[in-house]
Motif scaffolding. Structure first.
Motif, PDB file in Angstrom:
ATOM      1  N   ASP A  71      23.634  52.184  -0.230  1.00  0.00           N
ATOM      2  CA  ASP A  71      23.957  53.395  -0.970  1.00  0.00           C
ATOM      3  C   ASP A  71      22.719  53.953  -1.668  1.00  0.00           C
ATOM      4  O   ASP A  71      22.262  55.053  -1.384  1.00  0.00           O
ATOM      5  CB  ASP A  71      25.065  53.115  -1.986  1.00  0.00           C
ATOM      6  N   LYS A  72      22.137  53.170  -2.553  1.00  0.00           N
ATOM      7  CA  LYS A  72      20.945  53.606  -3.281  1.00  0.00           C
ATOM      8  C   LYS A  72      20.308  52.416  -3.976  1.00  0.00           C
ATOM      9  O   LYS A  72      20.939  51.360  -4.149  1.00  0.00           O
ATOM     10  CB  LYS A  72      21.300  54.667  -4.324  1.00  0.00           C
ATOM     11  N   GLN A  91      15.272  58.350 -13.108  1.00  0.00           N
ATOM     12  CA  GLN A  91      16.263  58.876 -12.165  1.00  0.00           C
ATOM     13  C   GLN A  91      15.588  59.555 -10.972  1.00  0.00           C
ATOM     14  O   GLN A  91      16.067  59.450  -9.833  1.00  0.00           O
ATOM     15  CB  GLN A  91      17.193  59.846 -12.887  1.00  0.00           C
ATOM     16  N   GLN A  94      14.369  56.801  -8.753  1.00  0.00           N
ATOM     17  CA  GLN A  94      15.518  56.214  -8.070  1.00  0.00           C
ATOM     18  C   GLN A  94      15.935  57.076  -6.882  1.00  0.00           C
ATOM     19  O   GLN A  94      16.159  56.567  -5.771  1.00  0.00           O
ATOM     20  CB  GLN A  94      16.676  56.061  -9.050  1.00  0.00           C
ATOM     21  N   LEU A  95      16.025  58.379  -7.088  1.00  0.00           N
ATOM     22  CA  LEU A  95      16.441  59.289  -6.035  1.00  0.00           C
ATOM     23  C   LEU A  95      15.414  59.348  -4.911  1.00  0.00           C
ATOM     24  O   LEU A  95      15.766  59.282  -3.718  1.00  0.00           O
ATOM     25  CB  LEU A  95      16.669  60.694  -6.611  1.00  0.00           C
ATOM     26  N   TYR A  96      14.139  59.460  -5.265  1.00  0.00           N
ATOM     27  CA  TYR A  96      13.095  59.575  -4.248  1.00  0.00           C
ATOM     28  C   TYR A  96      13.017  58.295  -3.407  1.00  0.00           C
ATOM     29  O   TYR A  96      12.933  58.354  -2.175  1.00  0.00           O
ATOM     30  CB  TYR A  96      11.744  59.852  -4.911  1.00  0.00           C
ATOM     31  N   SER A  98      15.393  56.013  -2.976  1.00  0.00           N
ATOM     32  CA  SER A  98      16.627  55.853  -2.200  1.00  0.00           C
ATOM     33  C   SER A  98      16.620  56.738  -0.968  1.00  0.00           C
ATOM     34  O   SER A  98      16.977  56.298   0.140  1.00  0.00           O
ATOM     35  CB  SER A  98      17.844  56.182  -3.079  1.00  0.00           C
ATOM     36  N   ASN A  99      16.212  57.985  -1.129  1.00  0.00           N
ATOM     37  CA  ASN A  99      16.160  58.896   0.019  1.00  0.00           C
ATOM     38  C   ASN A  99      15.118  58.462   1.039  1.00  0.00           C
ATOM     39  O   ASN A  99      15.322  58.610   2.254  1.00  0.00           O
ATOM     40  CB  ASN A  99      15.874  60.325  -0.458  1.00  0.00           C
ATOM     41  N   LYS A 102      16.666  55.571   2.998  1.00  0.00           N
ATOM     42  CA  LYS A 102      17.690  56.076   3.911  1.00  0.00           C
ATOM     43  C   LYS A 102      17.067  56.759   5.122  1.00  0.00           C
ATOM     44  O   LYS A 102      17.555  56.623   6.250  1.00  0.00           O
ATOM     45  CB  LYS A 102      18.607  57.056   3.171  1.00  0.00           C
ATOM     46  N   PRO A 113      27.533  53.879   3.290  1.00  0.00           N
ATOM     47  CA  PRO A 113      27.315  53.555   1.871  1.00  0.00           C
ATOM     48  C   PRO A 113      27.800  52.170   1.472  1.00  0.00           C
ATOM     49  O   PRO A 113      27.338  51.617   0.479  1.00  0.00           O
ATOM     50  CB  PRO A 113      28.080  54.655   1.140  1.00  0.00           C
TER      51      PRO A 113
END
Length: 224
Positions: A71-72, A91, A94-96, A98-99, A102, A113
């Motif tokens: 998921d992340k 945050q 975390q987003l960068y 995780s993407n 993925k 997920p």
């Protein structure tokens, strides 16, 4: 009374010693507790040649899976933002990250997920990953005891906040065979971001984007 040549020589030697004292891997005291266990971790080289602490089961074969449940990256333990690393930065990191993960995994596997979302009959590998620390530090300061002439310059620089600082991102991850429930790989990695000019400069997500791309590039090579 030290001569100018002695002074310059001490500075040069001090710089070499300082570089050698910077730990390239996560220290045991910096383990977060995110992994189910830290036994058997061995220092190794990533596909790009970066130092990493890793354990991989002898039976692990990435070709045995067609699906990855991820998921992340989580922030673990619960983040404690401060004046240099605020919640927005954490945050964004975390987003960068995780993407980026993925993007790598989806090129080879069906990405879901969670394990329950995998199609019936899938061979699922679960990925659990966390950002466990973000910091900036003046590492290796103890060499000044060896080079007293350079100590004067170093101490003044550090006290005035003008010493360059390493930015460091700590990541831990483990992989579980969903069929057997067994952990098949564990990794603990410390990556270096951009160098900050002083101890007052704020850390941003941009400081680590190149490092994160390098980390996920190693992941792509590992799962090829």
């Amino acid at each position: 009374m030290p001569t100018y040549a002695t002074f310059c020589g001490a500075l040069a030697l001090g710089s070499l010693l300082l570089a050698g004292c910077v730990s390239k891997t996560t220290e045991q005291t910096q383990y977060s507790g995110f992994l189910p266990g830290y036994q058997n971790l061995q220092e190794a080289k990533s596909p790009s040649g970066q130092p990493v602490l890793r354990w991989v089961s002898p039976s692990f074969d990435s070709a045995n899976y067609d699906t990855v449940a991820f998921d992340k990256l989580v922030l673990y333990p619960a983040p404690k933002p401060d004046d240099r690393v605020d919640l927005k930065t954490l945050q964004e990191l975390q987003l960068y990250a995780s993407n980026s993960v993925k993007s790598v995994l989806s090129k080879r596997y069906l990405l879901v997920p969670e394990r329950q979302a995998a199609p019936p009959g899938s061979h699922v590998l679960e990925m659990h990953a966390a950002i466990t620390g973000v910091s900036a530090s003046n590492e290796g300061m103890h060499w000044y005891e060896v080079v007293p002439v350079a100590a004067v310059v170093g101490a003044v620089s550090a006290a005035s906040g003008h010493r360059d600082q390493n930015t460091e991102l700590y990541v831990e991850a483990y992989f579980v065979d969903a069929g057997s429930g067994q952990t098949v790989a564990k990794v603990v990695r410390k990556v270096f971001g951009e160098t900050l000019s002083n101890e007052s400069e704020k850390i941003t997500a941009d400081d680590f984007k190149t490092a994160i791309r390098g980390l996920t590039g190693d992941m792509a090579a590992f799962f090829k």
